[in-house]
Every structure is written in structure tokens, then in C-alpha cells.
Write a protein that holds these residues in place. Structure first.
Motif, mmCIF file in Angstrom:
data_model
loop_
_atom_site.group_PDB
_atom_site.id
_atom_site.type_symbol
_atom_site.label_atom_id
_atom_site.label_comp_id
_atom_site.label_asym_id
_atom_site.label_seq_id
_atom_site.Cartn_x
_atom_site.Cartn_y
_atom_site.Cartn_z
ATOM 1 N N UNK B 238 0.836 -1.199 0.000
ATOM 2 C CA UNK B 238 0.000 0.000 0.000
ATOM 3 C C UNK B 238 0.876 1.257 0.000
ATOM 4 N N UNK B 240 0.297 4.457 0.798
ATOM 5 C CA UNK B 240 0.310 5.327 1.980
ATOM 6 C C UNK B 240 1.011 4.640 3.140
ATOM 7 N N UNK B 241 0.822 3.319 3.258
ATOM 8 C CA UNK B 241 1.478 2.594 4.354
ATOM 9 C C UNK B 241 3.002 2.653 4.194
ATOM 10 N N UNK B 244 4.087 6.028 5.480
ATOM 11 C CA UNK B 244 4.052 6.057 6.953
ATOM 12 C C UNK B 244 5.250 5.291 7.511
ATOM 13 N N UNK B 245 5.562 4.150 6.902
ATOM 14 C CA UNK B 245 6.676 3.336 7.394
ATOM 15 C C UNK B 245 7.985 4.112 7.331
#
Lengths: 338, 519
Positions: B238, B240-241, B244-245
Motif C-alpha cells: 500500500x 500510503x502505508x 508512513x513506514x
């Protein structure tokens, strides 16, 4: 009981035949030709033809189906077209992850669902009831992928207390024994890895279990409300049994039958329906992988996964039916009643 | 419930909670993230495999370049060739025989020697007759090879059936060209997708499907040893994930991002890297159609479109307007070639004179690596410019598979297309306009002079003379306008400021051995 179980297991055969025909026909008829996908942009028509010949895709459909069934019976599901790895290896590298996530989600959903539902029923029309049912309403109406991203942004992106995805820290991963990280880390005595796996499970389990939790909470509430009206509850109270015991031993236990049915069905759908959660949380499970294989027309893998999920679904339903008998001794799967 | 049971439950619950909170508390500095010994690169999809002969995707190739090496390699910031496993090479006068002098003392990760026999084994495995159908790049890379001989332990002679200068560039590719241990291939049934053994700076440790590929430094490496001990390629699907990571410090580098998340990444203190990619995004005039068989009409249309403005508004700075087909880092790139300048008045006059009031355009609905804004958005932007000069466009939009069939059928005046380079050789880009296959040469351009120069370029050895041929070809394109060049899309990736020595190669690969990480 044993006879009943055997009978149910035998019923698996027609179910599997039906499922295999459906998945086979759908994949062959509606999916694009896998040859150009597998061979890439430099493939010529001759190369594609030769590849189809080698993989038996030029044969008539019924022969292809027969070969597939022959493979299933002998335990050889073939190789993935795209990666050339045996299908069983591809599936078993991912299936434990899916089961681990589904089990923890259903535990989360059942625990909170039953508690919320029971409190709502006992304290009917109170603030607790309204709060519980609003939570349930939010649970059923929130799309999983959105909830997942929001959870990641809050707990990982802003608060930095939970990991954003994955199944474990790559360097903390336990040695593989069963493929279930929680079990493997305990078996190998690696507590750090156990804690790490647990932490990685929190967000995806909440996201995936939220919908099931809402359904279970609603079902528990209505089932409990009905049970609480029963004569034997009044009798129990009249006998001086404490209220807590009345609720736990008399009301909840009798209300559990429909709840267990719902839990069983929800668990089955979690196994096959975790695609979005797996994608959002980079969870290395079977759902997102299968979707990818469908897009790549990787027939052997898709067929294998669908068969496996069908088998699991049937077995879970069987287990649910068996649990009924334990919950309510009046239910017996004996010849007389059948 | 009896007391013992109750106590047991409470204890179990407490232990679980404690474990969870302990782990939560330490989240910001998990052992892997805190360690300067480990670099984590997050990519958006799982590699197809790790056998260079059996893959065709960028995600595999990112991992492959860290495990394997080829006879040649690209320079750090261009596709110029440099020695790698071959220390030097000679090309015979007739251009048919290539002699490679191999580096001595190089070992594969399994301890076997890298030598002439290994090279012979690797090439013969992918030659006609021996190659399996799913070796997608075998024909592209080794299609011209007729014979490979191991003259002595460190000398290999390769004979081609025809002159082909791009062959050298093929040998630096990350697909098909890297050298695999012959022993590993024999042990694994000619498929090392899951058991890669090369000569590179990193050795394969394990691959957890859909999770991560773990590599460790090769301490016996022949060259400069890798700076960081462990390397992990983490798969985070993903978009967006993945962002974020990175912002959360769980990974050190990510790619596969688009312009919309750049702010989010830089605000968190991370760095966005954006070199030009090895690609070209263009609009093609169907030179067999009544309107565009005339070069003056093609020129008038090109004059009507303000390319720099269009690129700026459509790609928001994440693509640069193209003045030549070749990206600037490909040998043969000609600085002085300029495309037709924006001149709507001249265009209007010419089109009115020619009596052209409408054209039929086809385009694709999805984003492509060279056009992240989708073919439809690009076509609509062009439509806007053309309407200002009195031309209406009928746009038909198709999904990519259908679109390719429409291209093949050829029923269009204008279509949109692009190309991502394979081997960094100018021929790989320029020859598209002389290709006989209409799905490659979508302008259906056929200019004998151009075709002749392409053949000459293919046969001329590396050097200024060859570069000059491609400069001439670019000039012909700019004069004749079979294509309206739009942009070179940039390769977007991002990394934590803790990472030292980060670079993302123009071919889309990441070489991690020169990178390190600060505390």
C-alpha cells in the motif's frame, strides 16, 4: 457423533467438485491469456504458442480439467506460471499468516462483541446500550481499508507506538516450525519474537475484526434479550442465584448457539475476505496474493487457493456444528433425530 | 469457574498485556531499526524471482543487482559502460567477435570460481535451443550470439551472427545478463529464483514470501566490501502505508511514490530523490493517415501545443519537458537538438490553409511509468491547446490491453505512447521509429534515410562517430515531427537523512553496497 462427522466429511466431495468446476470455468473463460503476462513485452506469437503448448493450455477444456483433477487427487497442484514455484509451496508460505490473522481477529471480535452485546442486553436502553450499539453501527459501516489506514496514521504515524505493517520484524522472526509465528516463537522459547509478533497483530486484527465484532455484538444483544425473558431465568433468580451467575451461566450460555453460528460464518469469510486488510497492512497472507494471481491469470495458483479455502470453510462449519452439541446437550447428531 | 482456573486466566492475561506493552514501548527503536548494521528498502511489490534469466520486472531487478554482477556495468549516473566481471574487452574489426578478459580471483557465493566456463554456461543457457520460453529477455540480450568459447580460464570469445553494438549494453543489464553460479543452477534444476547465488557484494539469506528478502554482506567480495552488514528489501504494497513506514522510521528508503505524497515525506524530515528516468513520453502522429502523411501538418500541430507549460501543469515538476528522444544520460544525447517551438499563430494560419478542423485521437486510461498522469489527462490537455487553433479532437479512451489492439489496427490520426529503456543504448530508443512492428512504431513512420542511419548506428562501434549518427537521427525527428515529444518522467524515491551515500540509478535500480546509516 463420529458417524455424523464422517457423513459431513463425505459431503465435502460433491462440494469440492462443484467448486473446482466453477473456478476452472471462470478462470479459463473470463481471464486474459496468461502467455503474454508470463513472457513479457519481448514475447513473439510463436513463443507464446510454444509456452501454451508446454503448459497444456492448447488442449480442449475438458482435457485440461481432467488433468487438473488428476493433479488434485495425486496432490500435485502444479507450478505457478509466473514464479515457477510449486503451488503448494506458494500457498503454504502464506496460509499460516492468513489463519493467524483470522484467528486473532475472530478472538478480538468474539471477545469484544460478546461483552458489548451482553452489556447492552443486560442494561437495555441505558447509556451502555446506546454506546454499544453505536459502536456496532460504526463497525459495520466503516470500510476496512479506510479504517486500516486511519489506524496506521494514528498509532504508527502519529503516536509511534505500533508498527505500520508486516508480520514481524525481519530480523526477529522466529525459526519456522509450524509457520504460525506466535506458536513458533513459543516453541523456540523466543519471547522477544513472541512480543514482536503480538504487537504486529494488533492493528490488522482490530481492522479486520471490527466488522465481525459489530455483527457479533448485535447478535449477542438480540439473542440475550430473548433468553433473559425465558422462564428458567426467572426460576434461577427466584432460587436466589446471584445476578452475575444468572447472566453468565444461564442467559449467556443459552444465548450462545446463534452467536457461535455467526462466529463460524464470520471466521470463514475472514479467511477469504482479508484481501484489503492484507494489502493495507502488508500482511503476507493468501488473500492479497490470490488477487494478484487472478490479475496475472496464474490459473494453477488461483485454483489451488480456492480449493483450499473451500475445504477450510466446510471444516469450520463442521466444527461449529460439533460445538453446538457441547453448548446444548439437547442437540445430538444421532440417527434417531436425523 | 474454580479459583485455580480464575487465577490462571488473570495471570495469562497480565503476561500477555505486559509483553504487548513492553514491545509497544520499545517500538520506536526496534532492534532492526535502531541498528546501523541494517538498511531497509521498502518496495511496492514482491519480486517475481531472483534468477536473472527468469524475470522481467523492476522489483526483482532491484534485489538482483545487489546479489549478482554482469560482465559490464553502468556508470553511477549514466548508462555509459564500465568494466565489472570483465576487466577489458576487444571487438574485432568486422564487429562480429567480442573477446572478454575476465577478472581473476572472483568467487561465487557458494565458493565456486567465476571463470570463462561459468560465462559460457550462463550465456548458453539462454541461447536459442536451450532457452525456455519463459526467459523473456534471452532473445533480446543474446539473440545475436551464435557461439561462446572459453579460450582459457579467464578469456571468453563470443561470436555474433551480425554486427550489433547494443550487444555490449545488453551485457550490463540487470535482467538476463548477470552471472549465476553454474553449480547452483545444476543443483536447482536450472532455476535459482529462490536460491540466488552470484558474485555480488551481498549474499542471499532468505526470502519470506510477501514480507521481505534478507541479504547479508559478502565478506569475500572481490571489490570494495559493502558498508552495511544487513540489507532487507521489505514488501509494503500500500502506497500510503509505505510512506508512513518511512516517516515512522520503520524503513530507511522507499520507492514507488507519486507527487501527492512528496510534502508529507519532506515535512517528516525525509529526503525525496528525483533523477530523470530512462523513458520518453510522446504523442505520435499516424504518418500513414491523410492528414499527417504531410510533414507540414505535423509541424503545425506541434506548434500549437505549449509542451513546457503542459508538462508543468500535468506533472507538477515530477517530469521534465523532452527536447530529444534520448534522456540526457544516454550516450548519443544531442544537446543542441530542439523541438518545434510553441507558435499558436503560425499553427493557426497553417491549419486554416490546410483546411484541417478535426482529428481522431486515441489514448489509454491508466497511468504508465512514463506518464503518471494517464493518457487521458494528457490527451485532454492537448485537446485544449488544439481547440485554441480551431481544431476539434475526438478522443477515444481505452484500457491498456484494448488500446494496444487499437494501435495495431491503426485507425487513428493521433495516439499517445511512451517507452521505458531496456539497456541504456541509444538504439533502444531511436530504432522505435524504424521498427516494422506497428505496435512499436506507433507513428508508422517510414523514412529510408532514417532506417539507413539506424542500421549504421547499430553496426558502428562505440565512440564519437556513433554518437554523431544518433545526433543526426534526433535532428531528423525534430525536423520531421513524427512524434511530439512530451516529457521524461522522473524516478521518485525517498530516504531517511540517516542514510549516507544514497543513490537511485537511472535504470531504476538501487545499489546498496555503498550506503551506510548513521545513528
Amino acid at each position: 457423533m463420529l458417524k455424523y462427522i464422517i457423513k459431513r466429511l463425505l459431503m465435502l466431495i460433491p462440494v469440492l467438485i462443484g467448486v473446482s468446476i466453477i473456478v476452472f470455468v471462470i478462470m479459463r473463460v473470463f481471464s486474459p491469456d496468461p502467455a503474454p503476462i508470463v513472457l513479457g513485452q519481448h514475447a513473439t506469437v510463436e513463443m507464446a504458442n510454444a509456452w501454451r503448448e508446454v503448459n497444456g493450455l492448447n488442449a480442449p477444456l475438458h482435457i485440461q480439467y481432467f488433468n487438473f483433477i488428476k493433479g488434485v487427487i495425486t496432490g500435485d497442484l502444479g507450478h505457478s506460471y509466473y514464479t515457477k514455484t510449486p503451488v503448494l509451496e506458494e500457498i503454504f508460505a502464506r496460509f499460516p499468516a492468513t489463519i493467524e490473522l483470522a484467528v486473532s481477529s475472530i478472538l478480538f471480535a468474539s471477545l469484544f462483541g460478546i461483552i458489548i452485546g451482553a452489556i447492552s442486553a443486560v442494561k437495555k436502553n441505558s447509556v451502555f446500550d446506546s454506546a454499544g450499539m453505536v459502536t456496532a453501527l460504526i463497525g459495520v459501516s466503516m470500510p476496512i481499508f479506510w479504517l486500516g489506514i486511519i489506524l496506521i496514521i494514528i498509532f504508527s504515524g502519529t503516536l509511534h507506538i505500533l508498527p505500520s505493517g508486516g508480520r514481524a520484524d525481519p530480523l526477529l522472526q522466529p525459526a519456522t516450525v509450524t509457520g504460525f509465528f506466535l506458536i513458533d516463537s513459543l516453541l523456540t522459547g523466543n519471547l522477544q519474537s513472541f512480543a514482536d509478533t503480538l504487537v504486529h497483530l494488533i492493528l490488522p486484527s482490530c481492522a479486520l475484526g471490527m466488522y465481525s465484532m459489530a455483527i457479533i455484538a448485535r447478535m449477542t444483544r438480540s439473542s440475550m434479550l430473548e433468553t433473559l425473558e425465558q422462564d428458567y431465568i426467572r426460576t434461577a433468580r427466584a432460587k436466589g442465584v446471584t445476578e452475575g451467575r444468572v447472566i453468565r451461566r444461564h442467559a449467556l450460555r443459552n444465548a450462545l448457539i446463534p452467536i457461535v453460528t455467526v462466529i463460524g460464518l464470520q471466521f470463514g469469510s475472514l479467511l477469504g475476505g482479508a484481501v484489503l486488510t492484507e494489502t493495507v497492512f502488508s500482511w503476507p497472507g493468501i488473500g492479497a496474493y490470490t488477487v494478484n494471481c487472478i490479475l496475472k491469470s496464474d490459473f494453477p495458483v488461483v485454483q489451488g487457493v480456492v480449493m483450499l479455502v473451500a475445504i477450510t470453510f466446510v471444516i469450520i462449519n463442521l466444527i461449529v456444528d460439533v460445538i453446538y452439541a457441547f453448548l446444548d446437550p439437547r442437540i445430538k447428531y444421532s440417527k434417531k433425530e436425523a | 469457574m474454580n479459583t485455580v482456573k480464575r487465577v490462571f486466566c488473570v495471570v495469562l492475561a497480565t503476561v500477555l498485556l505486559c509483553l504487548t506493552f513492553t514491545a509497544c514501548g520499545s517500538r520506536q527503536q526496534s532492534p532492526t531499526q535502531a541498528s546501523t548494521d541494517t538498511l531497509i528498502f521498502a518496495q511496492g511489490a514482491e519480486p517475481r524471482g531472483l534468477d536473472p534469466a527468469l524475470v522481467d520486472d523492476g522489483e526483482s531487478s532491484k534485489v538482483i543487482v545487489n546479489i549478482y554482477e554482469g560482465l559490464l556495468k553502468y556508470a553511477k549516473d549514466s548508462t555509459k559502460l564500465e568494466p565489472c566481471l570483465a576487466e577489458s574487452w576487444d571487438v574485432s574489426k568486422d564487429g562480429l567477435t567480442y573477446t572478454f578478459h575476465l577478472r581473476k580471483g572472483v568467487k561465487f557465493h557458494d565458493g565456486t570460481d567465476f571463470n570463462a566456463e561459468a560465462v559460457k554456461f550462463n550465456i548458453e543457457r539462454q541461447m536459442k535451443g536451450k532457452a525456455t520460453q519463459d526467459m523473456s529477455y534471452a532473445d533480446f540480450v543474446y539473440g545475436y550470439v551464435t557461439k561462446v568459447e572459453a579460450v582459457d580460464e579467464y578469456t571468453v570469445v563470443i561470436t555474433l551472427k551480425d554486427v550489433c553494438t547494443p550487444f555490449l549494453y545488453n551485457l550490463a543489464m540487470s535482467i538476463a545478463a548477470p552471472m549465476v553460479s553454474p553449480k547452483a543452477l545444476q543443483d536447482n534444476n536450472n532455476n535459482v529464483n529462490e536460491h540466488p547465488v552470484g558474485t555480488g557484494p551481498y549474499k542471499f539469506v532468505r526470502w519470506d514470501k510477501d514480507q521481505a528478502v534478507v541479504l547479508v554482506r559478502n565478506d569475500d567480495y572481490w571489490g570494495e566490501k559493502a558498508k552495511t552488514k544487513n540489507v532487507i528489501f521489505k514488501i509494503i504494497k500500500d502506497n500510503s502505508a509505505r510512506v508512513v513506514a518511512l516517516n515512522n522510521g520503520e524503513v530507511d528508503m522507499i520507492d514507488g511514490i507519486d507527487a501527492t505524497v512528496v510534502d508529507q515525506i519532506t515535512k517528516a524530515g525525509n529526503v525525496v530523490d528525483q533523477p530523470d528516468g530512462m523513458n520518453i513520453n510522446y504523442m505520435a502522429y499516424n504518418t500513414t493517415s491523410p492528414i499527417f502523411s504531410k510533414p507540414e501538418n505535423r509541424k503545425a500541430f506541434s506548434q500549437a501545443i505549449n509542451v513546457p507549460e503542459l508538462v508543468k501543469s500535468l506533472y507538477q515538476g515530477y517530469a521534465s519537458p523532452a527536447d530529444s528522444i534520448l534522456p540526457s544520460f544516454v550516450p548519443g544525447f544531442a544537446k543542441d537538438v530542439k523541438q518545434v517551438a510553441y507558435d499558436p499563430e503560425a499553427a493557426k494560419a497553417a491549419l486554416a490553409k490546410a483546411g484541417i478542423t478535426s482529428v481522431h485521437m486515441i489514448t489509454y486510461s491508466n497511468p504508465r511509468p512514463y506518464n503518471t498522469a494517464t493518457g487521458q489527462a494528457l490527451a485532454e490537455a492537448v485537446q485544449g491547446y488544439l481547440s485554441k487553433v480551431g481544431v476539434t479532437c475526438n478522443i477515444e479512451v481505452f484500457d491498456w490491453t484494448t488500446y494496444k489492439q487499437k494501435i495495431k489496427a491503426g485507425d487513428y490520426d493521433i495516439c499517445f505512447y511512451g517507452w521505458t529503456g531496456d539497456n541504456g543504448d541509444p538504439d533502444n530508443f531511436m530504432a522505435l521509429l524504424s521498427d516494422k512492428d506497428p505496435t512499436m512504431n506507433v507513428a508508422r513512420y517510414d523514412n529510408p534515410q532514417y532506417n539507413e542511419l539506424i542500421a549504421k548506428g547499430k553496426a558502428t562501434p562505440e565512440g564519437p562517430e556513433r554518437d554523431d549518427i544518433y545526433a543526426q537521427l534526433e535532428k531528423i525527428q525534430a525536423d520531421q515531427n513524427p512524434w511530439l515529444l512530451v516529457s521524461h518522467s522522473k524516478l521518485l524515491s525517498a530516504y531517511s537523512p540517516k542514510v549516507q551515500g544514497y543513490y537511485y540509478h537511472v535504470t531504476g535500480n538501487v545499489f546498496l553496497s555503498g550506503m551506510s546509516k548513521n545513528k
